[in-house]
Motif scaffolding. Structure first.
Motif, PDB file in Angstrom:
ATOM      1  N   ASN A  75       0.428  -1.508   0.023  1.00  0.00           N
ATOM      2  CA  ASN A  75       0.259   0.116   0.261  1.00  0.00           C
ATOM      3  C   ASN A  75       0.810   0.703   0.227  1.00  0.00           C
ATOM      4  OD1 ASN A  75      -3.021  -1.198   0.476  1.00  0.00           O
ATOM      5  ND2 ASN A  75      -1.456  -2.362   2.161  1.00  0.00           N
ATOM      6  N   PRO A  76       0.868   1.568  -1.293  1.00  0.00           N
ATOM      7  CA  PRO A  76       2.509   2.536  -1.133  1.00  0.00           C
ATOM      8  C   PRO A  76       1.331   4.080  -0.681  1.00  0.00           C
ATOM      9  CG  PRO A  76       1.915   1.919  -3.629  1.00  0.00           C
ATOM     10  CD  PRO A  76       0.648   0.718  -2.540  1.00  0.00           C
ATOM     11  N   ASP A  77       0.085   4.165  -0.290  1.00  0.00           N
ATOM     12  CA  ASP A  77      -0.633   5.555   0.023  1.00  0.00           C
ATOM     13  C   ASP A  77      -0.603   5.716   1.518  1.00  0.00           C
ATOM     14  OD1 ASP A  77      -0.717   6.621  -2.480  1.00  0.00           O
ATOM     15  OD2 ASP A  77      -2.389   5.498  -2.428  1.00  0.00           O
ATOM     16  N   ILE A  78       0.138   4.489   2.026  1.00  0.00           N
ATOM     17  CA  ILE A  78       0.107   4.305   3.321  1.00  0.00           C
ATOM     18  C   ILE A  78       0.949   4.834   3.903  1.00  0.00           C
ATOM     19  CG2 ILE A  78       0.144   3.071   5.772  1.00  0.00           C
ATOM     20  CD1 ILE A  78      -2.184   1.105   3.744  1.00  0.00           C
ATOM     21  N   LYS A  79       1.168   5.998   4.691  1.00  0.00           N
ATOM     22  CA  LYS A  79       2.310   6.986   5.466  1.00  0.00           C
ATOM     23  C   LYS A  79       2.933   5.983   6.611  1.00  0.00           C
ATOM     24  CE  LYS A  79       1.604   9.919   2.666  1.00  0.00           C
ATOM     25  NZ  LYS A  79       2.946  10.363   1.486  1.00  0.00           N
ATOM     26  N   VAL A  80       4.106   5.331   6.725  1.00  0.00           N
ATOM     27  CA  VAL A  80       4.960   4.856   7.988  1.00  0.00           C
ATOM     28  C   VAL A  80       6.080   6.073   8.214  1.00  0.00           C
ATOM     29  CG1 VAL A  80       6.320   3.167   8.214  1.00  0.00           C
ATOM     30  CG2 VAL A  80       4.444   2.567   6.318  1.00  0.00           C
ATOM     31  N   ILE A  81       5.669   5.907   9.714  1.00  0.00           N
ATOM     32  CA  ILE A  81       6.504   7.051  10.832  1.00  0.00           C
ATOM     33  C   ILE A  81       7.343   5.724  11.566  1.00  0.00           C
ATOM     34  CG2 ILE A  81       6.664   9.216  11.977  1.00  0.00           C
ATOM     35  CD1 ILE A  81       3.361   9.852  11.021  1.00  0.00           C
ATOM     36  N   LEU A  82       8.528   6.152  11.403  1.00  0.00           N
ATOM     37  CA  LEU A  82       9.437   5.443  12.170  1.00  0.00           C
ATOM     38  C   LEU A  82      10.181   6.232  13.214  1.00  0.00           C
ATOM     39  CD1 LEU A  82      11.510   3.844   9.950  1.00  0.00           C
ATOM     40  CD2 LEU A  82       9.855   2.294  10.756  1.00  0.00           C
ATOM     41  N   MET A  83       9.811   5.374  14.718  1.00  0.00           N
ATOM     42  CA  MET A  83       9.919   5.929  16.110  1.00  0.00           C
ATOM     43  C   MET A  83      11.686   5.278  16.760  1.00  0.00           C
ATOM     44  SD  MET A  83       6.312   6.238  18.182  1.00  0.00           S
ATOM     45  CE  MET A  83       6.125   4.683  17.808  1.00  0.00           C
ATOM     46  N   SER A  84      12.548   5.748  17.687  1.00  0.00           N
ATOM     47  CA  SER A  84      12.936   5.579  17.937  1.00  0.00           C
ATOM     48  C   SER A  84      13.214   5.874  18.837  1.00  0.00           C
ATOM     49  CB  SER A  84      14.467   5.618  16.853  1.00  0.00           C
ATOM     50  OG  SER A  84      15.881   4.923  17.975  1.00  0.00           O
ATOM     51  N   GLY A  85      14.079   5.703  20.326  1.00  0.00           N
ATOM     52  CA  GLY A  85      14.422   6.442  21.519  1.00  0.00           C
ATOM     53  C   GLY A  85      15.730   7.341  21.018  1.00  0.00           C
ATOM     54  N   TYR A  86      16.401   6.527  20.464  1.00  0.00           N
ATOM     55  CA  TYR A  86      18.098   7.495  19.452  1.00  0.00           C
ATOM     56  C   TYR A  86      17.692   7.884  18.827  1.00  0.00           C
ATOM     57  CZ  TYR A  86      19.347   3.402  22.591  1.00  0.00           C
ATOM     58  OH  TYR A  86      19.847   3.077  24.129  1.00  0.00           O
ATOM     59  N   ASN A  87      18.545   9.441  18.476  1.00  0.00           N
ATOM     60  CA  ASN A  87      18.332  10.046  16.992  1.00  0.00           C
ATOM     61  C   ASN A  87      19.186   9.263  15.541  1.00  0.00           C
ATOM     62  OD1 ASN A  87      18.416  11.630  15.218  1.00  0.00           O
ATOM     63  ND2 ASN A  87      19.401  13.325  15.852  1.00  0.00           N
ATOM     64  N   ILE A  88      18.015   8.475  14.916  1.00  0.00           N
ATOM     65  CA  ILE A  88      18.798   7.346  14.325  1.00  0.00           C
ATOM     66  C   ILE A  88      18.391   8.326  12.825  1.00  0.00           C
ATOM     67  CG2 ILE A  88      20.173   6.178  15.175  1.00  0.00           C
ATOM     68  CD1 ILE A  88      17.975   3.853  14.697  1.00  0.00           C
ATOM     69  N   SER A  89      17.869   8.972  12.690  1.00  0.00           N
ATOM     70  CA  SER A  89      17.109   9.648  11.319  1.00  0.00           C
ATOM     71  C   SER A  89      17.480   9.384  10.010  1.00  0.00           C
ATOM     72  CB  SER A  89      17.137  10.931  12.049  1.00  0.00           C
ATOM     73  OG  SER A  89      16.248  11.783  10.572  1.00  0.00           O
ATOM     74  N   HIS A  90      18.880   8.968  10.335  1.00  0.00           N
ATOM     75  CA  HIS A  90      19.600   8.831   8.879  1.00  0.00           C
ATOM     76  C   HIS A  90      19.305   7.622   8.562  1.00  0.00           C
ATOM     77  CE1 HIS A  90      22.956   7.142  11.817  1.00  0.00           C
ATOM     78  NE2 HIS A  90      22.843   6.457  11.427  1.00  0.00           N
ATOM     79  N   MET A  91      18.996   6.313   9.797  1.00  0.00           N
ATOM     80  CA  MET A  91      18.756   5.297   8.952  1.00  0.00           C
ATOM     81  C   MET A  91      17.311   4.827   8.108  1.00  0.00           C
ATOM     82  SD  MET A  91      20.340   3.076  11.725  1.00  0.00           S
ATOM     83  CE  MET A  91      19.109   1.554  11.010  1.00  0.00           C
ATOM     84  N   ALA A  92      16.280   5.560   8.979  1.00  0.00           N
ATOM     85  CA  ALA A  92      14.596   5.837   8.585  1.00  0.00           C
ATOM     86  C   ALA A  92      14.750   6.862   7.129  1.00  0.00           C
ATOM     87  CB  ALA A  92      14.465   6.932   9.272  1.00  0.00           C
ATOM     88  N   LYS A  93      15.808   7.471   7.243  1.00  0.00           N
ATOM     89  CA  LYS A  93      15.371   8.527   5.261  1.00  0.00           C
ATOM     90  C   LYS A  93      16.046   7.667   4.498  1.00  0.00           C
ATOM     91  CE  LYS A  93      16.496  13.118   3.939  1.00  0.00           C
ATOM     92  NZ  LYS A  93      17.261  14.519   4.043  1.00  0.00           N
ATOM     93  N   SER A  94      16.778   7.074   4.436  1.00  0.00           N
ATOM     94  CA  SER A  94      17.111   5.951   3.889  1.00  0.00           C
ATOM     95  C   SER A  94      16.642   4.728   3.394  1.00  0.00           C
ATOM     96  CB  SER A  94      19.432   5.393   4.004  1.00  0.00           C
ATOM     97  OG  SER A  94      19.354   4.259   5.359  1.00  0.00           O
ATOM     98  N   SER A  95      15.527   4.661   4.220  1.00  0.00           N
ATOM     99  CA  SER A  95      14.216   3.252   3.997  1.00  0.00           C
ATOM    100  C   SER A  95      13.277   4.349   2.985  1.00  0.00           C
ATOM    101  CB  SER A  95      14.242   3.172   5.246  1.00  0.00           C
ATOM    102  OG  SER A  95      13.426   3.792   5.827  1.00  0.00           O
ATOM    103  N   VAL A  96      12.023   3.506   2.927  1.00  0.00           N
ATOM    104  CA  VAL A  96      11.136   3.775   2.038  1.00  0.00           C
ATOM    105  C   VAL A  96      10.262   4.957   3.218  1.00  0.00           C
ATOM    106  CG1 VAL A  96      10.717   2.062   0.585  1.00  0.00           C
ATOM    107  CG2 VAL A  96       9.574   1.672   2.763  1.00  0.00           C
ATOM    108  N   ALA A  97      10.629   5.013   4.261  1.00  0.00           N
ATOM    109  CA  ALA A  97      10.030   6.317   5.439  1.00  0.00           C
ATOM    110  C   ALA A  97       9.650   6.580   5.054  1.00  0.00           C
ATOM    111  CB  ALA A  97      10.277   5.448   7.105  1.00  0.00           C
ATOM    112  N   ASP A  98       8.004   7.285   5.765  1.00  0.00           N
ATOM    113  CA  ASP A  98       7.973   8.836   5.128  1.00  0.00           C
ATOM    114  C   ASP A  98       8.540   9.764   6.568  1.00  0.00           C
ATOM    115  OD1 ASP A  98       6.004   8.688   2.594  1.00  0.00           O
ATOM    116  OD2 ASP A  98       5.349   7.302   4.472  1.00  0.00           O
ATOM    117  N   ALA A  99       8.904   9.362   7.339  1.00  0.00           N
ATOM    118  CA  ALA A  99       9.157  10.072   8.702  1.00  0.00           C
ATOM    119  C   ALA A  99       9.623   9.721  10.024  1.00  0.00           C
ATOM    120  CB  ALA A  99       7.984  11.249   9.116  1.00  0.00           C
TER     121      ALA A  99
END
Length: 197
Positions: A75-99
């Motif tokens: 479902n490409p239209d479903i937005k995925v927001i990844l969470m973590s207790g650590y600031n690993i925004s760079h890992m999420a950004k390199s994935s298909v996640a939206d935020a």
């Protein structure tokens, strides 16, 4: 305001329910359900068809980045927001996640991220001050190091030469700014790059 339907997924029940309860009080946001069993996430998303999935990046044996890819494929239209207790925004950004959202941020900030992603169709990845951006192969090498595998075994498992393994280890130590394999394992766990064995 347009209603945003979301699913909250975290293998820590108290965290999942706590976030869901606070988000439910925000205008225009409806929490369809909380999921604490990672193996059920993709099935429940297909059933509920939310606007967004708010999901922990590390859930035991399950990896939020990999689950995000499965959800997006179906479902490409479903937005995925990844969470973590650590600031690993760079890992999420390199994935298909939206935020990416830090578990340390306020509910107001999290709500703003959800609205930006779902209503404004924006991507939200806060700047990461962590210089350690490991490649997928380096993360695999680090995982095998944490399993106490020797260079020869790592080389055989990843179909690469021992020299390449040595190069990857040097790069990992440099990026994580540590001096030893043990230090790399500790830092990798701290950053959520690998699971504690």
């Amino acid at each position: 305001m347009e209603e945003i339907k979301i699913i909250v997924a975290d293998d820590h029940k108290m965290i999942a329910e706590g976030i869901a309860a606070q988000l439910s009080q925000q205008d225009g946001i409806t929490v369809l359900e909380t999921i604490t069993e990672p193996s059920m996430i993709c099935t429940q998303v297909r059933k509920s068809m939310p606007n967004a999935v708010l999901m922990d990046i590390r859930m035991g044996a399950y990896n939020g980045i990999e689950l995000a890819a499965v959800i997006k494929k179906d479902n490409p239209d479903i937005k995925v927001i990844l969470m973590s207790g650590y600031n690993i925004s760079h890992m999420a950004k390199s994935s298909v996640a939206d935020a990416f959202a830090s578990k340390e941020e306020s509910i107001a900030s999290l709500t703003q991220t959800i609205r930006k992603v779902c209503i404004d169709q924006a991507s939200v990845f806060p700047g990461s001050d962590e210089k350690a951006v490991l490649t997928d192969m380096e993360i695999k090498v680090l995982e095998l190091i944490s399993q106490d595998k020797r260079r020869k075994e790592i080389a055989a498992e990843l179909y690469i030469s021992e020299k390449t393994v040595t190069n990857h280890i040097s790069s990992i130590l440099d990026k994580l700014q540590v001096r030893s394999r043990v230090g790399a394992i500790m830092k990798g766990i701290e950053l959520g790059l690998i699971d504690e064995q």
